[in-house]
Motif scaffolding. Sequence first.
Motif, PDB file in Angstrom:
ATOM      1  N   VAL A 408      47.455  34.772  40.940  1.00 40.97           N
ATOM      2  CA  VAL A 408      46.349  35.382  41.664  1.00 40.97           C
ATOM      3  C   VAL A 408      45.303  34.324  42.021  1.00 40.97           C
ATOM      4  O   VAL A 408      44.741  34.320  43.120  1.00 40.97           O
ATOM      5  N   GLU A 409      45.065  33.406  41.092  1.00 44.73           N
ATOM      6  CA  GLU A 409      44.087  32.352  41.335  1.00 44.73           C
ATOM      7  C   GLU A 409      44.543  31.437  42.475  1.00 44.73           C
ATOM      8  O   GLU A 409      43.731  31.008  43.312  1.00 44.73           O
ATOM      9  N   ASP A 410      45.819  31.149  42.517  1.00 48.51           N
ATOM     10  CA  ASP A 410      46.373  30.329  43.606  1.00 48.51           C
ATOM     11  C   ASP A 410      46.208  31.052  44.939  1.00 48.51           C
ATOM     12  O   ASP A 410      45.848  30.427  45.952  1.00 48.51           O
ATOM     13  N   LEU A 411      46.440  32.353  44.948  1.00 52.49           N
ATOM     14  CA  LEU A 411      46.251  33.142  46.170  1.00 52.49           C
ATOM     15  C   LEU A 411      44.811  33.047  46.656  1.00 52.49           C
ATOM     16  O   LEU A 411      44.550  32.769  47.835  1.00 52.49           O
ATOM     17  N   LEU A 428      53.617  36.749  46.123  1.00 50.74           N
ATOM     18  CA  LEU A 428      52.740  36.505  44.972  1.00 50.74           C
ATOM     19  C   LEU A 428      53.519  36.837  43.712  1.00 50.74           C
ATOM     20  O   LEU A 428      54.058  37.941  43.583  1.00 50.74           O
ATOM     21  N   ARG A 429      53.591  35.904  42.781  1.00 46.76           N
ATOM     22  CA  ARG A 429      54.391  36.112  41.572  1.00 46.76           C
ATOM     23  C   ARG A 429      53.573  35.808  40.318  1.00 46.76           C
ATOM     24  O   ARG A 429      52.448  35.334  40.388  1.00 46.76           O
ATOM     25  N   GLY A 430      54.180  36.121  39.180  1.00 46.46           N
ATOM     26  CA  GLY A 430      53.460  35.973  37.921  1.00 46.46           C
ATOM     27  C   GLY A 430      52.524  37.124  37.646  1.00 46.46           C
ATOM     28  O   GLY A 430      51.592  37.002  36.844  1.00 46.46           O
ATOM     29  N   CYS A 431      52.758  38.278  38.293  1.00 46.92           N
ATOM     30  CA  CYS A 431      51.847  39.423  38.197  1.00 46.92           C
ATOM     31  C   CYS A 431      52.526  40.659  37.621  1.00 46.92           C
ATOM     32  O   CYS A 431      52.044  41.778  37.793  1.00 46.92           O
ATOM     33  N   GLY A 432      53.650  40.477  36.940  1.00 47.68           N
ATOM     34  CA  GLY A 432      54.347  41.612  36.354  1.00 47.68           C
ATOM     35  C   GLY A 432      53.756  42.011  35.015  1.00 47.68           C
ATOM     36  O   GLY A 432      52.704  41.516  34.601  1.00 47.68           O
ATOM     37  N   PRO A 433      54.435  42.927  34.308  1.00 47.66           N
ATOM     38  CA  PRO A 433      53.908  43.408  33.026  1.00 47.66           C
ATOM     39  C   PRO A 433      53.613  42.279  32.030  1.00 47.66           C
ATOM     40  O   PRO A 433      52.578  42.277  31.379  1.00 47.66           O
ATOM     41  N   LYS A 434      54.535  41.314  31.908  1.00 45.17           N
ATOM     42  CA  LYS A 434      54.335  40.212  30.962  1.00 45.17           C
ATOM     43  C   LYS A 434      53.474  39.096  31.548  1.00 45.17           C
ATOM     44  O   LYS A 434      52.669  38.486  30.854  1.00 45.17           O
ATOM     45  N   GLY A 435      53.632  38.810  32.812  1.00 46.15           N
ATOM     46  CA  GLY A 435      53.097  37.577  33.373  1.00 46.15           C
ATOM     47  C   GLY A 435      51.602  37.524  33.491  1.00 46.15           C
ATOM     48  O   GLY A 435      50.997  36.464  33.339  1.00 46.15           O
ATOM     49  N   TYR A 436      50.959  38.657  33.764  1.00 44.89           N
ATOM     50  CA  TYR A 436      49.519  38.570  34.065  1.00 44.89           C
ATOM     51  C   TYR A 436      48.630  38.593  32.842  1.00 44.89           C
ATOM     52  O   TYR A 436      47.687  37.766  32.816  1.00 44.89           O
ATOM     53  N   PRO A 437      48.718  39.469  31.838  1.00 44.49           N
ATOM     54  CA  PRO A 437      49.639  40.584  31.674  1.00 44.49           C
ATOM     55  C   PRO A 437      49.034  41.893  32.192  1.00 44.49           C
ATOM     56  O   PRO A 437      47.838  41.953  32.498  1.00 44.49           O
ATOM     57  N   MET A 439      50.413  43.835  34.827  1.00 44.01           N
ATOM     58  CA  MET A 439      50.905  44.258  36.139  1.00 44.01           C
ATOM     59  C   MET A 439      49.762  44.740  37.028  1.00 44.01           C
ATOM     60  O   MET A 439      49.658  45.911  37.365  1.00 44.01           O
ATOM     61  N   PRO A 440      48.861  43.851  37.449  1.00 37.85           N
ATOM     62  CA  PRO A 440      47.660  44.252  38.176  1.00 37.85           C
ATOM     63  C   PRO A 440      47.962  44.735  39.589  1.00 37.85           C
ATOM     64  O   PRO A 440      49.038  44.498  40.142  1.00 37.85           O
ATOM     65  N   GLU A 441      46.959  45.381  40.181  1.00 44.59           N
ATOM     66  CA  GLU A 441      47.090  45.930  41.534  1.00 44.59           C
ATOM     67  C   GLU A 441      46.678  44.861  42.559  1.00 44.59           C
ATOM     68  O   GLU A 441      45.617  44.929  43.177  1.00 44.59           O
ATOM     69  N   VAL A 442      47.545  43.887  42.733  1.00 41.13           N
ATOM     70  CA  VAL A 442      47.242  42.758  43.621  1.00 41.13           C
ATOM     71  C   VAL A 442      48.303  42.561  44.691  1.00 41.13           C
ATOM     72  O   VAL A 442      48.239  41.607  45.465  1.00 41.13           O
ATOM     73  N   SER A 443      49.278  43.461  44.764  1.00 48.54           N
ATOM     74  CA  SER A 443      50.401  43.253  45.679  1.00 48.54           C
ATOM     75  C   SER A 443      49.999  43.355  47.139  1.00 48.54           C
ATOM     76  O   SER A 443      50.617  42.730  48.002  1.00 48.54           O
ATOM     77  N   ASN A 444      48.981  44.165  47.439  1.00 51.61           N
ATOM     78  CA  ASN A 444      48.504  44.255  48.824  1.00 51.61           C
ATOM     79  C   ASN A 444      47.547  43.093  49.097  1.00 51.61           C
ATOM     80  O   ASN A 444      46.336  43.244  49.197  1.00 51.61           O
ATOM     81  N   MET A 445      48.133  41.916  49.205  1.00 55.37           N
ATOM     82  CA  MET A 445      47.360  40.686  49.364  1.00 55.37           C
ATOM     83  C   MET A 445      46.519  40.720  50.639  1.00 55.37           C
ATOM     84  O   MET A 445      46.967  41.255  51.660  1.00 55.37           O
ATOM     85  N   PRO A 446      45.324  40.144  50.604  1.00 53.88           N
ATOM     86  CA  PRO A 446      44.528  40.050  51.840  1.00 53.88           C
ATOM     87  C   PRO A 446      45.222  39.152  52.844  1.00 53.88           C
ATOM     88  O   PRO A 446      45.908  38.195  52.470  1.00 53.88           O
ATOM     89  N   LEU A 447      45.065  39.456  54.112  1.00 54.36           N
ATOM     90  CA  LEU A 447      45.709  38.655  55.149  1.00 54.36           C
ATOM     91  C   LEU A 447      44.860  37.422  55.464  1.00 54.36           C
ATOM     92  O   LEU A 447      43.632  37.457  55.373  1.00 54.36           O
ATOM     93  N   PRO A 448      45.507  36.327  55.869  1.00 56.23           N
ATOM     94  CA  PRO A 448      44.759  35.112  56.224  1.00 56.23           C
ATOM     95  C   PRO A 448      43.807  35.374  57.384  1.00 56.23           C
ATOM     96  O   PRO A 448      44.168  36.056  58.353  1.00 56.23           O
TER      97      PRO A 448
END
Length: 569
Positions: A408-411, A428-437, A439-448
């Motif tokens: 998320v920080e890289d995004l 965007l990866r590293g945002c699943g149940p274990k990775g973040y941890p 599983m945050p609501e970040v999949s609808n990434m802002p557009l450039p």
Amino acid sequence: MAGSRSAQWYAGNDRNGYIHRAWMRRGLPSDAFDGRPHIAIANTASDLTPCNMHLNEVAEHVKRGMWEAGGVPLNLPVVSLGETNVRPTAMLWRNMAAMAIEEMLRANPIDGVVLLGGCDKTIPALLMAAASVDLPAVVVPGGPMLTGHFRGAALGCGTDVWKLSEEVRAGTLSGEEFLRSESSMIRSKGHCNTMGTASTMGLLAEVLGMTLPGLAGTPAPDSRLLEGAHETGRLIVGMIAAERRPSTVLTRGSFLNAIVALAALGGSTNAVVHLLAIAGRLGVELTQDDFDRIGSGVPLLVDLQPAGRHLMDDLYRAGGLHAVLHQVRDLLDPKAITVTGRPLVDQFQNVTIHDPEVIRTRDEPLQQDAGIAVLYGNLAPDGAVIKPAAASPHLLKHRGPAVVFDSVEDLHARIDDVDVTPDSVLILRGCGPKGYPGMPEVSNMPLPPKLLAQGVRDMVRICDGRMSGTAYGTVVLHVAPEAAAGGPLGLVRTGDMIILDVENRRLDVDVPAEELAAREPSPEMTAAFARPERGWQRLYVETVRQADTGADLDFLVGSSGDHVARESH
């Protein structure tokens, strides 16, 4: 009280019975321990959960109904999760809240429970807990807020936050005007007024059979919510007498009914992980594929944001949930019952659509096939989901180069000046149940911003996290396994060609299998994975399951049933 569960605390003339009764008397009538059922009100009211602030008032009306029917009401404040406030994400604590509620229900002298929830994670956590303990239980959903307006237009909370913030990024709305809308967004008590996760789970609680029929979707400020709360207080007393428990209501048919309703309502993708988790607590057979198999051919009938135009109080005045269910009655399991003991399908025999612009008929749906689609492929071996009703039709079949973000920080650091075209696929990866941890609501990434300036308002986006139910766009989410669990999403590189084919249920990266297998995960990505050393987060990361099974903790799956804690006095 002989034979009741609470009698195991209160009956008898020994020292233990004396202690339990004496400390609980405090104004109770003299017959409170002579046969009346003792009933908890699991109350998620909290000033830090703004959508649930009004539930103390609701609880008072539940109490009146219980007293009237002969019960003894007992307020039980439980863990409350406010979607807008808690960091890093409320989903991190859904399982903790469910576990804490479960333990308090099991440990206390109660014969049943009324579950008060509203904001996204509270109703799922309450239902997971009730399913595990299996005491008679019924939900009172807190209800949506009324519609606010800005510049003469209705505001959908959540959905219009995303839209307005993108307009600021595009330079078509000033920051000052954006902030002016803030005081208009939240008009009243209640949860989000879009068909987000809170609205979805409140409505699905009724479809599952776990509310007083007709109550779900009642706006929070509407006096009929308090009337329904009173009636629910009376109902739970009868449920205890009839020994009507979650295990008798929450059958496979109930969950399949919820999948049908989810599609017809255009409900949140978060319902997938919540319904799977609730079913898992009961041992009910339910899989991610059921959502596609049952729901994909169901028409979208409700014209609500984010998939449509209107809002929750419009749905209520147009005929509400029952008017929607009546249109798909033939798709519902006729044997699934509600907390009343009667079949769900018998609850809406004579209903009318009062506004066909809000609730469409089966013959004239908004979309013909609107359910959640489950995708598989070399990018999602265990599946991923997409909500076609909220996506751009022209992007549902797409091939484009990946632009990869490792966290998320890289995004946030690179999205404003990343090299991208409208055909690019944001990953965007590293945002699943274990990775973040969590599983945050970040999949609808802002557009450039440079694409926003060109008029682009949607792109294909792929993530192992979740998305707010109020969000919209061509977003593939819940990718499983997640990158932090060794999923192939962690092996994708910027420039790889991504192939999305929703019609054929495929999600692939166009890289030979041998090359993909030989790749190493990005060091930047693995460095960003969560590595908690203590407390709940450590327990969560070590035991959480993947999104395709509901992201519950592995040791909480399966109903443990009702048993009384050992006496310690």
